[in-house]
Design an enzyme around this catalytic site. Structure first.
Site, PDB file in Angstrom:
ATOM      1  N   HIS A 245      54.033  97.676  69.618  1.00 30.93           N
ATOM      2  CA  HIS A 245      53.111  98.753  70.004  1.00 30.93           C
ATOM      3  C   HIS A 245      51.696  98.206  70.266  1.00 30.93           C
ATOM      4  O   HIS A 245      51.162  98.341  71.355  1.00 30.93           O
ATOM      5  CB  HIS A 245      53.006  99.796  68.880  1.00 30.93           C
ATOM      6  CG  HIS A 245      54.297 100.435  68.480  1.00 30.93           C
ATOM      7  ND1 HIS A 245      55.039 101.264  69.290  1.00 30.93           N
ATOM      8  CD2 HIS A 245      54.967 100.381  67.298  1.00 30.93           C
ATOM      9  CE1 HIS A 245      56.107 101.685  68.640  1.00 30.93           C
ATOM     10  NE2 HIS A 245      56.092 101.184  67.440  1.00 30.93           N
TER      11      HIS A 245
HETATM   12  O1  RIB Z   1      53.021 104.461  66.164  1.00 27.94           O
HETATM   13  C1  RIB Z   1      52.725 103.089  66.181  1.00 27.94           C
HETATM   14  C2  RIB Z   1      51.314 102.830  65.740  1.00 27.94           C
HETATM   15  O2  RIB Z   1      51.123 103.306  64.408  1.00 27.94           O
HETATM   16  C3  RIB Z   1      50.975 101.339  65.687  1.00 27.94           C
HETATM   17  O3  RIB Z   1      49.607 101.163  65.929  1.00 27.94           O
HETATM   18  C4  RIB Z   1      51.302 100.969  64.280  1.00 27.94           C
HETATM   19  O4  RIB Z   1      50.564  99.821  63.833  1.00 27.94           O
HETATM   20  C5  RIB Z   1      50.833 102.194  63.545  1.00 27.94           C
HETATM   21  O5  RIB Z   1      49.415 102.089  63.367  1.00 27.94           O
END
Ligand code: RIB
Ligand code: CA
Length: 329
Positions: A245
């Site tokens: 992500h």
């Molecule tokens: O949904 C994914 C996000 O939420 C990413 O940034 C992960 O590190 C959490 O912060």
């Protein structure tokens, strides 16, 4: 000339990988790293930033500043079930001490003031990349909206516009933890690139990618801090891969070509029961004048192979530029 970048983050395993990518990419000059409560509490997140920077040893070292302890309205919520109690897959002990000689010092200023100061002092408009809940960004927008207008771009890892959420069926984690902050930032008029689950779920690191890596201190570290995430993916999705992500949001700061986007009006559910934190884009096929004006460039598709190649080169093989790119630059 490397682009100045400010990173607000809640490390977090994928945040740690994002920091490795940011400092392994000569296109970027990370000048300020700020912590926010999210995956873990803000003090653990702050320590993890310092640990990761002590491992990387950037010169010059960026400013590190501690940020918001709680969301604007909601009580803090964490994801230690996924990222471990220490936020780094419970392998954070493999990293240097956050207060040791190798770690940069922690600034006395609050993250919000540090973000605003670095924007004001930057010789060219910086990019701000938000990898956690939007609390610090919303506080900065409320405190000095005109200063934020000097940003080149705000890249947000958050939301889910055409796909299901992750922390609930409707909401992505960063927007779920602080939905009001997400809405305030979306209403700010800033040039936003929204990097949601629509594309980050396609940015997957395969376990076999790690197995094929050279055996180096870096690859051993990545294997250890990601181990729990691979286990979670296997147990919950039946796949031997993990979504990158936050690294994708960092990559977009210097490789915007990796994602196709569409300008859309996006709202966040701040009061719902089953949909709290949901990011709802108005995609109705009606005339633009009948809808709210767009407030974000929403990433809808990803050149996944190109991104994974970039990630493997920069983070796992620690090649700052591929030979082809070296001849190009
Ligand atoms: O949904 C994914 C996000 O939420 C990413 O940034 C992960 O590190 C959490 O912060
Ligand atoms: Ca994060």
């Amino acid at each position: 000339m490397p682009k100045p970048v400010i990173i607000d983050t809640d490390p977090g395993i994928d945040d740690a990988l994002a920091l490795l990518l940011a400092f392994g990419s000569p296109e970027l000059a990370p000048v300020c790293i700020t912590s926010v409560s999210g995956n873990v509490d803000v003090d653990t997140a702050t320590d993890n930033i310092l640990r990761i920077l002590a491992h990387i040893g950037p010169d010059p070292a960026p400013t590190v500043a501690r940020g918001a302890e709680t969301p604007l309205e909601k009580a803090p919520e964490h994801a230690t079930f996924l990222h471990g109690i220490d936020g780094l897959g419970d392998a954070g002990g493999e990293l240097p001490d956050p207060r040791g000689d190798d770690a940069p010092g922690l600034s006395e200023e609050h993250a919000v003031d540090s973000i605003l100061r670095h924007i004001e002092q930057s010789p060219e408009p910086p990019v701000l990349v938000a990898l956690g809940p939007m609390t610090n960004i919303a506080l900065a927008a409320q405190k000095a909206p005109q200063t934020l207008r000097h940003l080149d771009r705000l890249i947000i890892m958050g939301g889910a516009v055409t796909v299901a959420g992750n922390i609930t069926p409707a909401a992505e984690f960063n927007f779920y933890v602080d939905p009001l902050a997400a809405q305030i930032v979306l209403d700010s008029g800033l040039p936003i690139t929204l990097t949601g689950l629509d594309v980050t779920r396609k940015a997957r690191l395969e376990l076999r990618d790690l197995d094929a890596c050279p055996d180096t201190p870096r690859t051993r570290l990545v294997q250890r801090i990601t181990s729990s995430l691979f286990t979670h993916s296997q147990e919950t999705e039946g796949t031997e891969s993990i979504p990158l992500h936050d690294p994708l949001a960092i990559a977009l700061s210097f490789r915007p070509d990796l994602c196709s986007t569409r300008e859309l009006p996006v709202q966040v559910e701040t009061r719902g029961e089953i949909c709290e934190g949901m990011s709802l884009a108005d995609r109705r096929p009606v005339l633009p004048r009948l809808k709210d004006p767009p407030n974000a460039h929403v990433c809808l598709d990803l050149a996944a192979d190109s991104f994974l190649t970039l990630f493997r080169e920069r983070v796992l093989w620690e090649q700052s530029l591929s030979s082809e790119a070296q001849t190009r630059t």
